[in-house]
Design a protein around this motif. Structure first.
Motif, PDB file in Angstrom:
ATOM      1  N   MET A 154       0.829  -1.197   0.000  1.00  0.00           N
ATOM      2  CA  MET A 154       0.000   0.000   0.000  1.00  0.00           C
ATOM      3  C   MET A 154       0.867   1.251   0.000  1.00  0.00           C
ATOM      4  SD  MET A 154      -2.963  -1.357   2.622  1.00  0.00           S
ATOM      5  CE  MET A 154      -3.270   0.281   3.230  1.00  0.00           C
ATOM      6  N   ARG A 155       1.930   1.241   0.768  1.00  0.00           N
ATOM      7  CA  ARG A 155       2.860   2.376   0.775  1.00  0.00           C
ATOM      8  C   ARG A 155       3.449   2.593  -0.612  1.00  0.00           C
ATOM      9  NH1 ARG A 155       8.059   1.870   4.569  1.00  0.00           N
ATOM     10  NH2 ARG A 155       6.618   2.556   6.221  1.00  0.00           N
ATOM     11  N   ARG A 156       3.772   1.503  -1.294  1.00  0.00           N
ATOM     12  CA  ARG A 156       4.388   1.614  -2.626  1.00  0.00           C
ATOM     13  C   ARG A 156       3.437   2.265  -3.623  1.00  0.00           C
ATOM     14  NH1 ARG A 156       3.982  -1.482  -7.124  1.00  0.00           N
ATOM     15  NH2 ARG A 156       2.829  -3.123  -6.024  1.00  0.00           N
ATOM     16  N   VAL A 157       2.188   1.807  -3.674  1.00  0.00           N
ATOM     17  CA  VAL A 157       1.293   2.300  -4.724  1.00  0.00           C
ATOM     18  C   VAL A 157       0.644   3.637  -4.377  1.00  0.00           C
ATOM     19  CG1 VAL A 157       0.858   0.013  -5.661  1.00  0.00           C
ATOM     20  CG2 VAL A 157      -0.688   0.931  -3.902  1.00  0.00           C
ATOM     21  N   LEU A 158       0.499   3.942  -3.093  1.00  0.00           N
ATOM     22  CA  LEU A 158      -0.076   5.223  -2.695  1.00  0.00           C
ATOM     23  C   LEU A 158       0.983   6.308  -2.542  1.00  0.00           C
ATOM     24  CD1 LEU A 158      -2.691   4.076  -0.011  1.00  0.00           C
ATOM     25  CD2 LEU A 158      -3.172   4.916  -2.318  1.00  0.00           C
ATOM     26  N   GLY A 159       2.244   5.893  -2.365  1.00  0.00           N
ATOM     27  CA  GLY A 159       3.306   6.874  -2.139  1.00  0.00           C
ATOM     28  C   GLY A 159       3.285   7.446  -0.746  1.00  0.00           C
ATOM     29  N   ARG A 160       2.595   6.777   0.157  1.00  0.00           N
ATOM     30  CA  ARG A 160       2.497   7.233   1.546  1.00  0.00           C
ATOM     31  C   ARG A 160       2.016   6.072   2.396  1.00  0.00           C
ATOM     32  NH1 ARG A 160      -2.790   7.442   2.818  1.00  0.00           N
ATOM     33  NH2 ARG A 160      -4.320   7.717   1.135  1.00  0.00           N
ATOM     34  N   ASP A 161       2.135   6.220   3.696  1.00  0.00           N
ATOM     35  CA  ASP A 161       1.579   5.220   4.594  1.00  0.00           C
ATOM     36  C   ASP A 161       0.091   5.465   4.783  1.00  0.00           C
ATOM     37  OD1 ASP A 161       3.715   3.559   5.178  1.00  0.00           O
ATOM     38  OD2 ASP A 161       4.466   4.855   6.769  1.00  0.00           O
ATOM     39  N   SER A 162      -0.652   4.383   4.899  1.00  0.00           N
ATOM     40  CA  SER A 162      -2.071   4.442   5.226  1.00  0.00           C
ATOM     41  C   SER A 162      -2.272   3.584   6.467  1.00  0.00           C
ATOM     42  CB  SER A 162      -2.923   3.927   4.058  1.00  0.00           C
ATOM     43  OG  SER A 162      -4.296   4.015   4.348  1.00  0.00           O
ATOM     44  N   ALA A 163      -1.710   4.062   7.557  1.00  0.00           N
ATOM     45  CA  ALA A 163      -1.587   3.247   8.758  1.00  0.00           C
ATOM     46  C   ALA A 163      -2.942   2.903   9.353  1.00  0.00           C
ATOM     47  CB  ALA A 163      -0.739   3.974   9.794  1.00  0.00           C
ATOM     48  N   SER A 164      -3.068   1.668   9.783  1.00  0.00           N
ATOM     49  CA  SER A 164      -4.224   1.243  10.563  1.00  0.00           C
ATOM     50  C   SER A 164      -3.693   0.487  11.781  1.00  0.00           C
ATOM     51  CB  SER A 164      -5.145   0.339   9.744  1.00  0.00           C
ATOM     52  OG  SER A 164      -4.621  -0.970   9.632  1.00  0.00           O
ATOM     53  N   PHE A 165      -4.585   0.134  12.660  1.00  0.00           N
ATOM     54  CA  PHE A 165      -4.217  -0.607  13.861  1.00  0.00           C
ATOM     55  C   PHE A 165      -3.444  -1.870  13.510  1.00  0.00           C
ATOM     56  CE2 PHE A 165      -4.837  -3.652  17.231  1.00  0.00           C
ATOM     57  CZ  PHE A 165      -4.790  -2.907  18.402  1.00  0.00           C
ATOM     58  N   PHE A 166      -3.785  -2.482  12.368  1.00  0.00           N
ATOM     59  CA  PHE A 166      -3.253  -3.792  12.018  1.00  0.00           C
ATOM     60  C   PHE A 166      -2.077  -3.743  11.041  1.00  0.00           C
ATOM     61  CE2 PHE A 166      -7.810  -3.947  12.846  1.00  0.00           C
ATOM     62  CZ  PHE A 166      -7.891  -4.897  13.840  1.00  0.00           C
ATOM     63  N   SER A 167      -1.736  -2.579  10.521  1.00  0.00           N
ATOM     64  CA  SER A 167      -0.799  -2.498   9.400  1.00  0.00           C
ATOM     65  C   SER A 167       0.523  -3.198   9.667  1.00  0.00           C
ATOM     66  CB  SER A 167      -0.524  -1.029   9.047  1.00  0.00           C
ATOM     67  OG  SER A 167      -1.648  -0.430   8.465  1.00  0.00           O
ATOM     68  N   TRP A 168       1.095  -2.969  10.829  1.00  0.00           N
ATOM     69  CA  TRP A 168       2.451  -3.444  11.103  1.00  0.00           C
ATOM     70  C   TRP A 168       2.452  -4.519  12.178  1.00  0.00           C
ATOM     71  CZ3 TRP A 168       4.976  -1.680   7.167  1.00  0.00           C
ATOM     72  CH2 TRP A 168       4.616  -0.448   6.606  1.00  0.00           C
ATOM     73  N   ASN A 169       1.316  -5.174  12.367  1.00  0.00           N
ATOM     74  CA  ASN A 169       1.194  -6.217  13.379  1.00  0.00           C
ATOM     75  C   ASN A 169       1.217  -7.606  12.750  1.00  0.00           C
ATOM     76  OD1 ASN A 169       0.766  -4.046  15.035  1.00  0.00           O
ATOM     77  ND2 ASN A 169      -1.383  -4.482  15.469  1.00  0.00           N
ATOM     78  N   VAL A 170       1.351  -8.611  13.588  1.00  0.00           N
ATOM     79  CA  VAL A 170       1.122 -10.000  13.190  1.00  0.00           C
ATOM     80  C   VAL A 170      -0.219 -10.392  13.801  1.00  0.00           C
ATOM     81  CG1 VAL A 170       1.909 -12.384  13.404  1.00  0.00           C
ATOM     82  CG2 VAL A 170       3.571 -10.547  13.041  1.00  0.00           C
ATOM     83  N   THR A 171      -1.232 -10.514  12.933  1.00  0.00           N
ATOM     84  CA  THR A 171      -2.602 -10.695  13.406  1.00  0.00           C
ATOM     85  C   THR A 171      -3.265 -11.797  12.587  1.00  0.00           C
ATOM     86  OG1 THR A 171      -2.631  -8.293  13.702  1.00  0.00           O
ATOM     87  CG2 THR A 171      -4.691  -9.472  14.085  1.00  0.00           C
ATOM     88  N   ARG A 172      -3.412 -12.959  13.173  1.00  0.00           N
ATOM     89  CA  ARG A 172      -4.074 -14.059  12.487  1.00  0.00           C
ATOM     90  C   ARG A 172      -5.588 -13.934  12.650  1.00  0.00           C
ATOM     91  NH1 ARG A 172       0.922 -15.936  14.139  1.00  0.00           N
ATOM     92  NH2 ARG A 172       2.119 -16.922  12.458  1.00  0.00           N
TER      93      ARG A 172
END
Length: 226
Positions: free
Chosen positions: A21-39
């Motif tokens: 998402m960062r690559r195609v938007l050119g920015r971060d679109s952070a959410s609660f789950f973006s950088w987590n390990v969440t099964r």
């Protein structure tokens, strides 16, 4: 042509989707789950409880190998502000924990605001889980409907490795899509660009997307018929 989506949200399972998402938007679109390990089970638990009981000291442990915190309240993992040799006591620790709680509370509230806003949203969930996948995905979709006030202003896109390809689920608001290669856990930024670009082209964002151009023709949105 169907209107583009206003929001992209990454559900995990790890950071691969957020990097793409960062690559195609050119920015971060952070959410609660973006950088987590969440099964799946953790994801559903967090959403069903409205993020209840997170980041309580007695539920937290540090994994020195990954540098992640394990929060047993919902059995998910998140990036840690703590150093490997840092004691989990004292004023410095408490300050960092307070800041982390504030950050995650902000992201939880951002999730609530977006879901209640009516914004057309794509939730992307890249998973390696196979058991009861379709049933779990349907449970997640139904949970999201509640978050969106019972409306249909969102779609859930479940992404798996190509080797698990099966016919379209043909479920309202829920789509199974495939990647030729999943990024390794040791380098979640190393996703298969052609595969991801095909998905983003099919579920386009209202902002111009920075696609790599490997796909000669952008896929026309087909989510209404899928």
């Amino acid at each position: 042509m169907t209107a583009a989506f206003q929001q992209y949200v990454s559900f995990g399972v790890n950071c691969e989707t957020a990097f793409q998402m960062r690559r195609v938007l050119g920015r971060d679109s952070a959410s609660f789950f973006s950088w987590n390990v969440t099964r799946f089970r953790a994801l559903l638990s967090l959403l069903d409880s409205d993020f209840g009981g997170i980041l309580q000291r007695d539920n937290l442990s540090y994994d020195p190998k990954s540098g992640l915190i394990h929060d047993t309240s919902h059995d998910y993992w998140l990036h840690s502000p703590f150093a490997a040799d840092e004691p989990w006591t004292g004023a410095v620790f408490e300050e960092k924990l307070t800041q982390l709680r504030g950050k995650m509370a902000y992201l939880a509230e951002k999730f609530r605001r977006n879901a209640s806003s009516g914004a057309r949203t794509v939730y992307f969930y890249r998973t390696e889980e196979r058991e009861d996948l379709r049933r779990n995905a349907a449970a997640l979709r139904d949970c999201l409907r509640k978050w969106h006030g019972g409306g249909g202003s969102f779609v859930l896109v479940v992404l798996q490795h190509e080797k698990y390809r099966e016919p379209s689920w043909r479920e309202a608001g829920m789509f199974n899509r495939y990647l030729a290669r999943c990024a390794p856990w040791s380098d979640a930024s190393d996703g298969h660009v052609r595969s991801w670009d095909a998905v983003f082209a099919e579920f386009p964002h209202q902002e111009p997307l920075r696609l790599a151009g490997f796909n000669k023709a952008a896929a026309s949105p087909s989510f209404l018929a899928a």
